[in-house]
Write a protein that holds these residues in place. Structure first.
Motif, PDB file in Angstrom:
ATOM      1  N   SER A 375       0.848  -1.193   0.000  1.00  8.99           N
ATOM      2  CA  SER A 375       0.000   0.000   0.000  1.00  8.99           C
ATOM      3  C   SER A 375       0.884   1.244   0.000  1.00  8.99           C
ATOM      4  CB  SER A 375      -0.914  -0.002   1.228  1.00  8.99           C
ATOM      5  OG  SER A 375      -0.145  -0.071   2.423  1.00  8.99           O
ATOM      6  N   SER A 376       0.272   2.398  -0.159  1.00  4.31           N
ATOM      7  CA  SER A 376       1.007   3.655  -0.255  1.00  4.31           C
ATOM      8  C   SER A 376       1.689   4.003   1.069  1.00  4.31           C
ATOM      9  CB  SER A 376       0.062   4.788  -0.632  1.00  4.31           C
ATOM     10  OG  SER A 376       0.713   6.045  -0.480  1.00  4.31           O
ATOM     11  N   GLU A 378       2.259   6.947   1.920  1.00  8.97           N
ATOM     12  CA  GLU A 378       1.848   8.325   2.198  1.00  8.97           C
ATOM     13  C   GLU A 378       0.625   8.416   3.096  1.00  8.97           C
ATOM     14  OE1 GLU A 378       3.712  10.897   1.362  1.00  8.97           O
ATOM     15  OE2 GLU A 378       5.081   9.368   0.580  1.00  8.97           O
ATOM     16  N   SER A 379       0.016   7.299   3.449  1.00 13.45           N
ATOM     17  CA  SER A 379      -1.149   7.349   4.335  1.00 13.45           C
ATOM     18  C   SER A 379      -0.711   7.735   5.747  1.00 13.45           C
ATOM     19  CB  SER A 379      -1.862   5.998   4.365  1.00 13.45           C
ATOM     20  OG  SER A 379      -1.043   5.022   4.989  1.00 13.45           O
ATOM     21  N   ASP A 380      -1.648   8.243   6.526  1.00 12.18           N
ATOM     22  CA  ASP A 380      -1.334   8.640   7.902  1.00 12.18           C
ATOM     23  C   ASP A 380      -0.853   7.455   8.724  1.00 12.18           C
ATOM     24  OD1 ASP A 380      -2.030  11.226   7.341  1.00 12.18           O
ATOM     25  OD2 ASP A 380      -4.047  11.103   8.218  1.00 12.18           O
ATOM     26  N   GLU A 436      -8.833  -1.176  -2.940  1.00 12.78           N
ATOM     27  CA  GLU A 436      -9.005  -0.628  -1.588  1.00 12.78           C
ATOM     28  C   GLU A 436      -8.893  -1.730  -0.543  1.00 12.78           C
ATOM     29  OE1 GLU A 436     -12.240   2.288  -0.850  1.00 12.78           O
ATOM     30  OE2 GLU A 436     -12.656   2.030  -3.002  1.00 12.78           O
ATOM     31  N   ASP A 439      -5.246  -2.814  -0.277  1.00 11.18           N
ATOM     32  CA  ASP A 439      -4.460  -1.774   0.406  1.00 11.18           C
ATOM     33  C   ASP A 439      -4.694  -1.824   1.917  1.00 11.18           C
ATOM     34  OD1 ASP A 439      -3.331  -0.873  -1.900  1.00 11.18           O
ATOM     35  OD2 ASP A 439      -4.500   0.983  -2.042  1.00 11.18           O
ATOM     36  N   THR A 443      -1.826  -2.801   4.591  1.00  5.14           N
ATOM     37  CA  THR A 443      -1.496  -1.816   5.630  1.00  5.14           C
ATOM     38  C   THR A 443      -1.529  -2.459   7.006  1.00  5.14           C
ATOM     39  OG1 THR A 443      -2.332   0.031   4.310  1.00  5.14           O
ATOM     40  CG2 THR A 443      -2.221   0.358   6.702  1.00  5.14           C
TER      41      THR A 443
END
Length: 635
Positions: A375-376, A378-380, A436, A439, A443
């Motif tokens: 997953s990215s 950049e997520s919180d 989604e 991801d 995560t």
């Protein structure tokens, strides 16, 4: 800066089986050693057994054994197997009866003697058999040295003495130049108080005809070495005998209990100075483990904890975690089985274990048991994950191990919330939201990987089991600062054991069932008044602030370290809007000392300071009108 870490746990006196205090100290040291190894430090961790002296000879005689046979049994059959069961990851186990240690002690004795710092004299004074040293009247409490079971005896004998007083001015200066040498700070202050007056010279031998069990003085076969001069050198003899002194000694941390502060903070550095050896880097002092009612533990009181029974009942990881999570390093801390159960159920089963189980179930159900693509970053939640190691490092460096663990558990709780908010079970119903879903599950996996690595120093087997349940191996701490290292395409095992099965909370034990009182028809108080008996239950004490800092998670709270006379403790107080931390250091306050411990925004608080509010809403702490010593009772 070199990433080297050398750590010693106090070597244990081999006159009885290990107790919970021994176990607590070794678990602290094991955590620090594992943490530094994970963080890329070249780490060496040493402990062992202290096997000479008058008490050993007496215990051996009472057991009907020769001293060597007695200490062989205690060290090899009691201490070492206990630490092996606890998975204490020491690199060397030094015994003071070993030839390598004896040779080194005699070498240092000769060096100090040749420097002119040892002389022969007759001395008469109070002698503590328990501490195996001469003591002063000022050290006694009600006629007994704290920690002893009987008063000291008057003893007169001729011994060899080390010129310790000669080095007092140097030691005061050294402590001023190295303010972080002794941690927590309250113990440094205690040592400085001791050094305000002459400390005298140290008797470092005993007549062989009275105490035959010891290392012979090399120039006088009629005397053996005082047990403390012998034992302290184990921290160096372990290294020199392995050819590692130059590599590790400059980075030495000693971890000890507060009851042996004086030998380690005064005897030891002056000995090192005389012998021409560098001083250790840090002395870390921990408090005692108390019974849940706040009393000292002891077999005679019937409240002692058997470490092996604790391991049998809860397992090594739960014992490690609970002892680290529910104690504040510099303070005395209550501990019992109920603490282990609560931590196991709340932190380990509900938060960590349940998250792993949910994530595994969804991976098997929605992804065919395969970890999806990364997953990215950049997520919180990803950014919080890669920032976690640095937060944990800061807490460990400050010796707030309990808060370091809480940082990781807070992140685990945020992962649980992330999964709940993402609702993968709903995403799985819509083929168009497959990315989604993947991801979200990646995560959760990656967050668990990071958390498990940072928890590994406190969970030496279960952290690895957690990763194994996700098909993952071992990682370094640096690898927790990078997002996306859980390999996509990894197939997780179809079956995995429950990480932490929940336990039932045991009911409090009573000494006999008493009939419950019937509710009275009459009110027990009038207009909120209480009786003198109720008031007498509150223990008010004078406490001196030795350290104050802002709460990491609450702007209105301050975290205070208080000197309460015979110990230090941590208290959280809601006065941050009215006092700066620096304005409180050195101030004497009034403390409610027997308040039940509480956790305020993730920080444990043991007590409450008294304060009042003026007509403008300003908070003012209550202070004694005249100077009273820390620990003084307020009536």
């Amino acid at each position: 800066m070199s990433k080297v870490f050398y750590e010693t746990a106090a070597i244990d006196y081999a006159n009885a089986a290990p107790h919970i205090g021994h176990v607590y100290e070794k678990i602290i040291c094991d955590f620090l050693a594992r943490f530094h190894r994970l963080d890329g430090y070249d780490t060496n961790f040493v402990t062992g057994t202290d096997e000479h002296g008058e008490k050993i000879a007496r215990a051996a005689k009472n057991a009907g054994q020769e001293p060597q046979a007695f200490v062989d049994y205690v060290s090899e059959q009691l201490f070492q197997p206990t630490y092996q069961r606890l998975l204490i990851s020491y690199d060397d186990y030094i015994r003071t009866t070993s030839e390598r240690h004896k040779r080194y002690v005699q070498e240092i004795l000769r060096k100090v003697y040749e420097a002119g710092d040892i002389y022969y004299a007759e001395y008469e004074g109070l002698y503590s058999v328990g501490a195996e040293r001469f003591v002063t009247e000022k050290e006694l409490v009600n006629g007994i040295l704290p920690g002893d079971s009987e008063p000291p005896i008057l003893r007169k004998e001729a011994n060899y003495f080390f010129r310790m007083e000669k080095y007092r001015p140097w030691l005061v200066e050294y402590l001023a130049e190295h303010p972080d040498l002794i941690q927590p700070q309250a113990y440094r202050n205690e040592v400085l108080e001791m050094l305000k007056e002459p400390i005298g010279d140290l008797s470092i031998s005993r007549p062989k005809d009275r105490v035959p069990w010891g290392i012979p003085i090399p120039w006088d076969e009629n005397h053996v070495t005082y047990v403390w001069f012998d034992a302290l050198l184990a921290y160096v003899s372990s290294l020199t005998s392995r050819g590692l002194f130059e590599k590790y000694w400059p980075y030495a941390w000693h971890v000890i209990g507060k009851d042996i502060l004086k030998p380690h903070a005064i005897f030891w550095p002056t000995m090192l100075k005389s012998a021409g050896l560098p001083i250790y880097k840090r002395l870390v002092v921990h408090g005692h483990i108390l019974a849940m009612d706040g009393r000292k533990m002891g077999k005679s009181l019937g409240n002692a904890i058997d470490p092996l029974a604790l391991l049998d009942k809860f397992g090594v990881d739960a014992v490690h975690y609970a002892l680290l999570r529910d104690t504040t390093l510099g303070s005395d801390s209550p501990f019992g089985e109920e603490v282990v159960v609560q931590r196991l159920n709340a932190d380990l089963a509900n938060d960590l274990g349940n998250l792993l189980s949910r994530v595994r179930t969804m991976l098997l159900k929605y992804c065919g048991g395969v970890i999806p693509a990364a997953s990215s970053p950049e997520s919180d939640i990803a950014k919080a994950g890669v920032a976690l190691a640095n937060k944990v490092r800061k807490e460990v460096e400050a010796l707030r191990i309990h808060l370091a663990l809480e940082e990781v558990l807070q992140y685990v709780r945020s992962l649980n919330k992330f999964v709940n908010d993402a609702r993968p079970w709903e995403l799985a119903r819509d083929e168009g939201r497959k990315k989604e879903l993947e991801d979200a599950l990646y995560t959760a996996v990656e967050g668990l990987r990071i958390a498990s690595v940072l928890l590994e120093p406190a969970l030496p087997t279960k952290a690895k089991e957690l990763r194994a349940a996700l098909g993952l191996g071992d990682y370094t701490m640096a690898q927790t600062e990078v997002w996306g290292l859980s390999p996509a395409g990894t197939r997780i095992p179809e079956e995995a054991p429950i990480l932490f099965p929940k336990l039932e909370v045991a009911e409090a034990k009573t000494d006999g069932a008493k009939p419950k009182a019937r509710p009275s028809a009459e009110p027990q108080t009038t207009n909120g008044l209480i009786g003198i008996d109720d008031f007498a239950k509150v223990d008010f004490r004078v406490a001196e602030v030795v350290k104050a800092e802002k709460h990491p998670k609450a702007d209105k709270l301050l975290v205070l370290t208080l000197n309460v006379g015979d110990h230090t403790r941590q208290v959280v107080s809601g006065i941050a809007q009215h006092y700066t931390p620096e304005s409180l250091v050195g101030k004497k306050l009034v403390l409610v000392a027997n308040l039940k411990p509480a956790v305020l925004r993730g920080v444990e608080s043991r007590g409450m300071i008294l304060a009042g509010e003026d007509d403008q809403g300003r908070i003012v702490v209550v202070t004694p009108e005249q100077d009273l010593p820390p620990g003084a009772k307020v009536r």
